[in-house]
Design an enzyme around this catalytic site. Structure first.
Site, PDB file in Angstrom:
ATOM      1  N   GLU A  81      -4.457   6.529  -5.353  1.00 45.64           N
ATOM      2  CA  GLU A  81      -4.398   5.872  -6.654  1.00 45.64           C
ATOM      3  C   GLU A  81      -5.628   6.230  -7.474  1.00 45.64           C
ATOM      4  OE1 GLU A  81      -3.861   1.667  -6.079  1.00 45.64           O
ATOM      5  OE2 GLU A  81      -1.752   1.912  -5.535  1.00 45.64           O
ATOM      6  N   HIS A 130      -0.035  -0.493  -9.921  1.00 39.93           N
ATOM      7  CA  HIS A 130      -0.715  -1.469  -9.065  1.00 39.93           C
ATOM      8  C   HIS A 130      -1.101  -2.712  -9.860  1.00 39.93           C
ATOM      9  CE1 HIS A 130      -3.124  -1.717  -5.070  1.00 39.93           C
ATOM     10  NE2 HIS A 130      -2.666  -2.905  -5.419  1.00 39.93           N
ATOM     11  N   ARG A 157       0.850  -1.183   0.000  1.00 41.61           N
ATOM     12  CA  ARG A 157       0.000   0.000   0.000  1.00 41.61           C
ATOM     13  C   ARG A 157       0.893   1.242   0.000  1.00 41.61           C
ATOM     14  NH1 ARG A 157      -3.331  -2.960  -1.487  1.00 41.61           N
ATOM     15  NH2 ARG A 157      -5.448  -3.310  -0.673  1.00 41.61           N
TER      16      ARG A 157
END
Length: 331
Positions: free
Chosen positions: A278, A297, A249
């Site tokens: 994000e 990601h 994260r």
């Protein structure tokens, strides 16, 4: 009778929330097909898109989309929040607990662990071998070998420090041993002796891990206790030759402090698959910091991983709607 039928259907009403940056409505529609009848699935790209659907939903499945205290208060029929991930930081877990709503992950399925571990090593190898600047230079007709040579290094013989030796951390440790790395780890709990022996991993205090590791790889969940775990002070403990890799994260790291460390040369490089928020804003300094390898990601979204994640989340929700106890409850 029609009202009764509608009410019965609503007891199986599932709200699937898939934001655009992880596939959006098309991905959500594919997921909806995995839930067996009589489940009735509404697909949205944010919870706020269809508040009426939220009000009647018995379960919410969310793929990295926030579920806030306000959302929970607006969902009187809600009985389950299912995260389509190992992480759960985007759900207000405390608010869900206060309302008696379990929040579940797909943790025990192991759906993401293979790919996240592979992505971790992709970033590590790209940093060690300077793949991004080498590729860019060659495309621009620049034979960069003399310039890059002093920065090239190996994984073999280096110390790999893993923060969080859960399922994913163990997969990373296993691969580290295959690269002949010395594996150390830090975390709230000590792993079972047989796990440490199998992985050849030693538990050390976090600050010692940061001072001694050549590669620091983050695999901890994001909680209030781990937010900015790599603070400015802890980043200062790293060797100037160390690399930071984050596939967990983004908020585990103080991003401004990491940008400062990279720009000053206090840290050799960083491989980042996650950001806070994000998608990251164009103004994020890490996007232009020296010696970074960045990916959007992708650690949990290979073709194979998406299938495993979707199946794990769908099974848990379907089982819950059928009266089975939910799995991987985090609250």
């Amino acid at each position: 009778m029609a009202d009764a039928a509608t009410e019965a259907r609503d007891e199986r009403h599932v709200l699937a929330v898939v934001p655009p940056h992880v596939g959006g409505r098309a991905a959500g529609a594919g997921f909806a097909k995995l839930l067996p009848a009589p489940a009735r699935v509404t697909v949205v790209e944010s919870v706020d898109e269809d508040l009426q659907a939220l009000r009647t939903a018995r379960a919410v499945i969310t793929a990295l989309s926030p579920v806030t205290a306000e959302h929970l208060a607006s969902a009187p029929e809600l009985r389950l929040v299912q995260c389509a991930s190992h992480g759960f930081d985007y759900v207000d877990v405390d608010a869900a607990r206060s309302r008696g709503v379990p929040v579940c992950t797909i943790g025990s399925s192991g759906a993401e662990q293979q790919n996240v571990a592979e992505q971790t090593f992709a970033l590590m190898l790209a940093l060690a071998k300077q793949l991004v600047p080498a590729h860019t230079a060659l495309v621009e007709a620049d034979w960069a070998l003399p310039r890059l040579k002093p920065s090239l290094t190996e994984l073999s013989g280096k110390t790999l420090g893993i923060v969080g030796l859960g399922q994913i951390g163990q997969e990373v440790a296993f691969r580290g041993r295959a690269f002949a790395m010395d594996v150390v780890y830090a975390g709230r709990r000590r792993a079972a002796p047989e796990v440490e022996q199998r992985l050849g991993a030693r538990r050390v205090p976090l600050d010692e891990l940061l001072r001694t590791s050549d590669y620091v790889s983050l695999h901890a969940p994001l909680t209030e206790a781990t937010r900015h775990l790599l603070s400015r002070e802890r980043l200062a403990l790293l060797k100037r030759t160390a690399f930071v890799v984050n596939t967990a994260r983004g908020a585990l790291i103080d991003q401004a402090a990491l940008a400062d460390a990279l720009e000053s040369g206090a840290v050799a490089g960083a491989g980042l698959d996650v950001f806070d928020p994000e998608p990251p804003p164009a103004s994020l300094r890490l996007l232009r910091a020296p010696n970074v390898v960045l990916s959007p990601h992708v650690g949990g979204v290979t073709r194979e991983t998406v299938v495993r994640i979707s199946l794990a989340a769908a099974r848990n929700v379907a089982g819950f709607l059928a009266g089975e106890p939910p799995q991987d409850v985090v609250n």
